[in-house]
Design a protein around this motif. Structure first.
Motif, mmCIF file in Angstrom:
data_model
loop_
_atom_site.group_PDB
_atom_site.id
_atom_site.type_symbol
_atom_site.label_atom_id
_atom_site.label_comp_id
_atom_site.label_asym_id
_atom_site.label_seq_id
_atom_site.Cartn_x
_atom_site.Cartn_y
_atom_site.Cartn_z
ATOM 1 N N HIS A 182 -124.337 -3.327 6.681
ATOM 2 C CA HIS A 182 -123.608 -4.069 5.648
ATOM 3 C C HIS A 182 -122.891 -3.160 4.645
ATOM 4 N N LEU A 183 -122.866 -1.866 4.937
ATOM 5 C CA LEU A 183 -122.173 -0.940 4.050
ATOM 6 C C LEU A 183 -120.671 -1.044 4.293
ATOM 7 N N ASP A 184 -119.933 -1.458 3.276
ATOM 8 C CA ASP A 184 -118.491 -1.688 3.414
ATOM 9 C C ASP A 184 -117.794 -1.081 2.194
ATOM 10 N N LEU A 185 -117.519 0.220 2.270
ATOM 11 C CA LEU A 185 -117.001 0.960 1.122
ATOM 12 C C LEU A 185 -115.499 1.140 1.220
ATOM 13 N N ASN A 186 -114.803 0.981 0.107
ATOM 14 C CA ASN A 186 -113.381 1.302 0.061
ATOM 15 C C ASN A 186 -113.207 2.799 -0.131
ATOM 16 N N PRO A 187 -112.173 3.387 0.471
ATOM 17 C CA PRO A 187 -111.970 4.836 0.350
ATOM 18 C C PRO A 187 -111.562 5.246 -1.048
ATOM 19 N N ILE A 188 -111.982 6.442 -1.434
ATOM 20 C CA ILE A 188 -111.604 7.049 -2.707
ATOM 21 C C ILE A 188 -110.723 8.252 -2.398
ATOM 22 N N GLY A 189 -109.550 8.329 -2.996
ATOM 23 C CA GLY A 189 -108.625 9.410 -2.702
ATOM 24 C C GLY A 189 -109.086 10.746 -3.262
ATOM 25 N N LEU A 190 -109.046 11.789 -2.415
ATOM 26 C CA LEU A 190 -109.337 13.153 -2.856
ATOM 27 C C LEU A 190 -108.049 13.921 -3.133
ATOM 28 N N ASP A 241 -103.637 14.252 -1.208
ATOM 29 C CA ASP A 241 -102.587 13.542 -0.472
ATOM 30 C C ASP A 241 -102.978 13.214 0.962
ATOM 31 N N SER A 242 -103.902 13.976 1.534
ATOM 32 C CA SER A 242 -104.237 13.790 2.951
ATOM 33 C C SER A 242 -105.644 13.294 3.223
ATOM 34 N N THR A 243 -106.505 13.250 2.207
ATOM 35 C CA THR A 243 -107.929 13.028 2.443
ATOM 36 C C THR A 243 -108.527 12.002 1.485
ATOM 37 N N SER A 244 -109.375 11.135 2.044
ATOM 38 C CA SER A 244 -110.182 10.197 1.261
ATOM 39 C C SER A 244 -111.656 10.479 1.530
ATOM 40 N N TYR A 245 -112.525 9.840 0.756
ATOM 41 C CA TYR A 245 -113.947 9.983 1.035
ATOM 42 C C TYR A 245 -114.683 8.703 0.657
ATOM 43 N N VAL A 246 -115.901 8.579 1.171
ATOM 44 C CA VAL A 246 -116.808 7.515 0.761
ATOM 45 C C VAL A 246 -118.134 8.154 0.372
ATOM 46 N N SER A 247 -118.854 7.485 -0.503
ATOM 47 C CA SER A 247 -120.157 7.975 -0.938
ATOM 48 C C SER A 247 -121.037 6.782 -1.261
ATOM 49 N N ALA A 248 -122.319 6.918 -0.982
ATOM 50 C CA ALA A 248 -123.272 5.852 -1.310
ATOM 51 C C ALA A 248 -124.662 6.452 -1.453
ATOM 52 N N PHE A 291 -112.520 12.016 5.167
ATOM 53 C CA PHE A 291 -111.790 11.699 6.403
ATOM 54 C C PHE A 291 -110.307 11.554 6.079
ATOM 55 N N PRO A 292 -109.444 11.542 7.099
ATOM 56 C CA PRO A 292 -108.005 11.434 6.843
ATOM 57 C C PRO A 292 -107.647 10.162 6.088
ATOM 58 N N LYS A 293 -106.686 10.280 5.204
ATOM 59 C CA LYS A 293 -106.250 9.128 4.426
ATOM 60 C C LYS A 293 -105.443 8.152 5.270
ATOM 61 N N ASP A 294 -104.648 8.655 6.218
ATOM 62 C CA ASP A 294 -103.748 7.824 7.023
ATOM 63 C C ASP A 294 -104.320 7.540 8.409
ATOM 64 N N SER A 295 -104.080 6.350 8.903
ATOM 65 C CA SER A 295 -104.606 5.935 10.201
ATOM 66 C C SER A 295 -104.047 6.775 11.342
ATOM 67 N N SER A 296 -102.797 7.245 11.226
ATOM 68 C CA SER A 296 -102.192 8.032 12.300
ATOM 69 C C SER A 296 -102.920 9.359 12.498
ATOM 70 N N ALA A 297 -103.459 9.915 11.425
ATOM 71 C CA ALA A 297 -104.199 11.167 11.526
ATOM 72 C C ALA A 297 -105.624 10.936 12.019
ATOM 73 N N MET A 298 -106.115 9.731 11.870
ATOM 74 C CA MET A 298 -107.498 9.414 12.218
ATOM 75 C C MET A 298 -107.726 9.400 13.730
ATOM 76 N N LYS A 333 -112.273 3.150 6.118
ATOM 77 C CA LYS A 333 -110.963 2.510 6.047
ATOM 78 C C LYS A 333 -109.900 3.551 5.710
ATOM 79 N N THR A 334 -108.739 3.401 6.360
ATOM 80 C CA THR A 334 -107.628 4.286 6.089
ATOM 81 C C THR A 334 -106.384 3.459 5.770
ATOM 82 N N THR A 335 -105.375 4.135 5.229
ATOM 83 C CA THR A 335 -104.105 3.471 4.946
ATOM 84 C C THR A 335 -103.420 3.100 6.242
ATOM 85 N N ARG A 336 -102.885 1.885 6.304
ATOM 86 C CA ARG A 336 -102.167 1.414 7.490
ATOM 87 C C ARG A 336 -100.724 1.913 7.450
#
Length: 204
Positions: free
Chosen positions: A66-74, A76-83, A96-103, A200-203
């Motif tokens: 049930h962990l459903d975290l929104n990404p936090i921007g680090l 221009d290219s990277t986001s992260y999640v923490s819990a 992880f990569p911010k954009d879906s194409s890089a993922m 989750k990444t940017t579409r």
């Protein structure tokens, strides 16, 4: 009769288009492992969504269904999640990569650096802190390294659908990290484990 038949066919065609459009926007429709691109083979990491660790003193596997975290921007290219786990008081940081194409690049399937707790900067770095043993306040802190005993290995990335403005993925990793007690740096531990998270990444 021909006109009626044409109207019926047109109606059915419209229903199919609407159903497909709705299916594309509903992440629940993409739970079938056969849907969407998958890179990597899982390499034995559990299919359940989880976070697991094993120290010389204790081990746990935490349910992350049930962990459903929104990404936090680090950057221009990277986001992260923490819990933080309420049951174990373990805290993780996964970038992880911010954009879906890089993922979805096949080259993502490899080993990455473990970093000092909370110091993630690049995609697929992992860090954590956790109690020295169950129920105590003293914490183990991860240290930086990419060696045979210090790594985060991405073994599978699976696209699972979309949610709002995000593309959703499931990522499987196995890791090994050198950690030390925050209040006693001479107390060092090798900690290993696996995790399988939704991110989750940017579409695009």
């Amino acid at each position: 009769m021909r006109n009626i038949s044409k109207l019926i066919l047109l109606g059915l065609f419209s229903v199919c288009i609407v159903a497909c459009e709705k299916g594309g926007e509903n992440p629940d429709d993409n739970k079938d492992p056969g849907k969407g691109p998958v890179i990597g083979n899982g390499n034995g990491v559990d299919n359940t969504l989880h976070m697991a660790f094993k120290t010389p003193d204790w081990e746990r596997k935490i349910d992350c269904t049930h962990l459903d975290l929104n990404p936090i921007g680090l950057n221009d290219s990277t986001s992260y999640v923490s819990a933080t786990s309420a049951s174990t008081n373990e805290t993780f940081y996964f970038s992880f990569p911010k954009d879906s194409s890089a993922m979805v690049k096949p080259s993502n399937i490899k080993k990455y650096q473990i970093v000092v707790t909370g110091d993630n900067k690049r995609p697929f770095e992992f860090s954590q802190k956790l109690p020295v043993t169950a129920g105590v306040q003293n914490k183990l802190i991860s240290t930086e390294g990419l060696t045979s005993s210090s790594y985060n290995e991405v073994v599978e990335i699976k696209y699972t659908g979309v949610k709002g403005n995000y593309a959703q993925f499931q990522v499987k990793c196995r890791y090994s990290m050198n950690m030390y007690e925050a209040s006693n740096e001479s107390n060092k531990k090798l900690v290993t484990g696996t995790f399988h998270f939704k991110v989750k990444t940017t579409r695009l």
